[in-house]
Design an enzyme around this catalytic site. Structure first.
Site, PDB file in Angstrom:
ATOM      1  N   PHE A  11      -2.810   0.828  12.697  1.00  0.00           N
ATOM      2  CA  PHE A  11      -2.902  -0.510  12.132  1.00  0.00           C
ATOM      3  C   PHE A  11      -1.540  -1.057  11.717  1.00  0.00           C
ATOM      4  CE2 PHE A  11      -3.046  -3.025   8.234  1.00  0.00           C
ATOM      5  CZ  PHE A  11      -3.895  -4.067   8.577  1.00  0.00           C
ATOM      6  N   ASP A  12      -0.795  -0.304  10.910  1.00  0.00           N
ATOM      7  CA  ASP A  12       0.461  -0.858  10.400  1.00  0.00           C
ATOM      8  C   ASP A  12       1.533  -0.937  11.476  1.00  0.00           C
ATOM      9  OD1 ASP A  12       0.182   1.866  10.270  1.00  0.00           O
ATOM     10  OD2 ASP A  12       1.243   2.123   8.391  1.00  0.00           O
ATOM     11  N   THR A  13       1.490  -0.031  12.480  1.00  0.00           N
ATOM     12  CA  THR A  13       2.434  -0.158  13.589  1.00  0.00           C
ATOM     13  C   THR A  13       2.177  -1.440  14.360  1.00  0.00           C
ATOM     14  OG1 THR A  13       2.620   2.248  13.845  1.00  0.00           O
ATOM     15  CG2 THR A  13       3.250   0.894  15.726  1.00  0.00           C
ATOM     16  N   TYR A  53       0.846  -1.189   0.000  1.00  0.00           N
ATOM     17  CA  TYR A  53       0.000   0.000   0.000  1.00  0.00           C
ATOM     18  C   TYR A  53       0.877   1.233   0.000  1.00  0.00           C
ATOM     19  CZ  TYR A  53       0.392   2.104   4.702  1.00  0.00           C
ATOM     20  OH  TYR A  53       0.834   2.768   5.811  1.00  0.00           O
TER      21      TYR A  53
END
Length: 448
Positions: A232-234, A140
């Site tokens: 979210f990505d952390t 992404y």
């Protein structure tokens, strides 16, 4: 949450998920399959090819920037990427003309499709699209394309080759070239410093909007990630790192978007809440990371090598660090207790408290035992080892008293340090062979 279950596809894409999945039925076996190099582009029409890479562009009210972003990204991939690809626009409940722009792009450009979500959240968008994608590599990037696209192929190449499990772009690498204001620079570095100090994160840049993951890894990790927003990505990276997965970092060239709609204070607040939640879950062993431990069956540490004790060097380093800190803790307690009681009581109390802390620290840091299972038994066995250490140190104090009558405090400490060194060697051997013995490692099963 309401989603459009049929992701609208442009020409040259497939909206169906591949029916084949590695790793058996996905129920009883939680291990990931072995990493495989993905096949090169086959001499077939693009319309019949399953994409190797699916790049998701999450958007919310981006009617102005969406078309230039997708056109530029599509052109770059068509020129430079040697595999079939797809671009998925994930619309986070936009209220402007973004859905119409996305639909037009899907109809106009081969390999472009869009998904409509009725609730906001970058994490929600990524989870939805990644879970439905049939591409073996998922990525992404932000719609503003702040990251130079020349880093895209280096980002996904280790995932395609099978070397790594996740990949992230880093703006904080020394070789990265970044243009942004001092406020965003400070917030970014402060946030990553918090991650390193509180969650022991080893990756350098958690929030750069430029990441990729292998699909089979995402299938195991996504159910464990709770956040649906900016954290979210952390959270994904922290769980992946704690599970022993391999994270590849790519230095990027990055130019700040002065018109970014990200609310820094609100985002930072939510991120700190996420750090607290994940840190607490890790501390109490509430996350099922054992499902991903030794996931691939190709870890050289899992191979039986005759004549080499498993993990001895790493355990020695961890034990020495814990031992040094425990000794300082013990001496401080002894000096404190000595102000009110005699040397034997002071030694016994200080040794008891430091032994409990030492066993807990060695259990987690030196021998890698996590969770609550067996913790009470380990502490009980640790107290037996403590009793042996108490006998050595108390015997040394008794011998000192018999030899010199009334020794100085400095002499007492010197004798105790010498006795503790001998007790430390014995303690390591007992912890390694009796309290935390190495488990026999079974041969990895073939899950392909």
């Amino acid at each position: 949450m309401t989603t459009d279950s049929s992701l609208r596809s442009g020409p040259g894409t497939t909206g169906r998920r591949s029916s084949s999945r590695h790793g058996g039925d996905g129920g009883a076996d939680h291990r990931l399959p072995g990493r495989e190099h993905l096949p090169a582009r086959q001499p077939v029409a693009t319309a019949a090819a399953v994409p190797v890479l699916d790049v998701v562009v999450p958007v919310y009210n981006e009617e102005k920037d969406l078309r230039p972003c997708v056109v530029r990204l599509h052109g770059h991939l068509a020129r430079t990427f040697p595999y079939p690809f797809r671009i998925t626009v994930a619309d986070n409940a936009s209220t402007d003309a973004t859905p119409a722009v996305a639909a037009a792009l899907a109809a106009e450009l081969p390999g472009v499709r869009y998904a409509r979500l009725e609730e906001k959240g970058r994490g929600r968008a990524l989870r939805t699209v990644w879970s439905a994608s049939d591409a073996p590599v998922l990525a992404y990037m932000d719609v503003d394309l702040s990251t130079d696209l020349n880093a895209l192929l280096p980002l996904v190449a280790p995932l395609i080759s099978g070397h790594s499990d996740l990949a992230i772009g880093s703006r904080l690498d020394r070789s990265s070239r970044v243009v942004r204001g001092p406020k965003r620079e400070f917030v970014s570095r402060a946030y990553n410093l918090i991650l390193r100090s509180s969650l022991a994160a080893g990756f350098s840049d958690a929030q750069c909007g430029f990441k990729a993951i292998r699909r089979e890894v995402a299938e195991r990790l996504l159910p464990m990630v709770e956040d649906s927003g900016w954290f979210f990505d952390t959270e994904l990276l922290v769980l992946a790192e704690r599970a022993g997965l391999r994270i590849h970092e790519v230095p990027v060239d990055w130019i700040d978007d002065p018109e970014s709609s990200v609310h820094i204070v609100r985002t930072a607040t939510e991120d700190l809440k996420g750090v607290w939640r994940v840190g607490r879950a890790l501390a109490v062993g509430a996350l099922p990371l054992d499902r991903l431990a030794r996931p691939f069956g190709d870890d050289p540490r899992d191979r039986a090598v005759t004549g080499v004790e498993r993990g001895l060097a790493r355990q020695l380093v961890g034990f020495c660090v814990v031992g040094a800190l425990s000794t300082l803790f013990y001496l401080a307690l002894y000096s404190l207790f000595r102000l009110g009681v005699g040397p034997q009581l002071a030694n016994g109390g200080a040794l008891l408290l430091s032994a409990v802390a030492n066993t807990a620290a060695n259990r987690r840091l030196t021998f890698g035992v996590r969770g609550r299972s067996g913790a009470v038994r380990h502490q009980a066995q640790g107290l037996v080892v403590f009793a042996i250490g108490l006998a050595l140190t108390s015997g040394s104090l008794a011998a000192l008293g018999a030899a010199s009558g009334s020794a100085s405090h400095g002499t007492e400490l010197a004798v105790l340090i010498t006795a503790n060194l001998a007790a430390t060697v014995l303690r390591f051997l007992l912890l390694r062979a009796w309290v935390f013995p190495a488990r026999a490692c079974p041969e990895p099963e073939d899950v392909r």
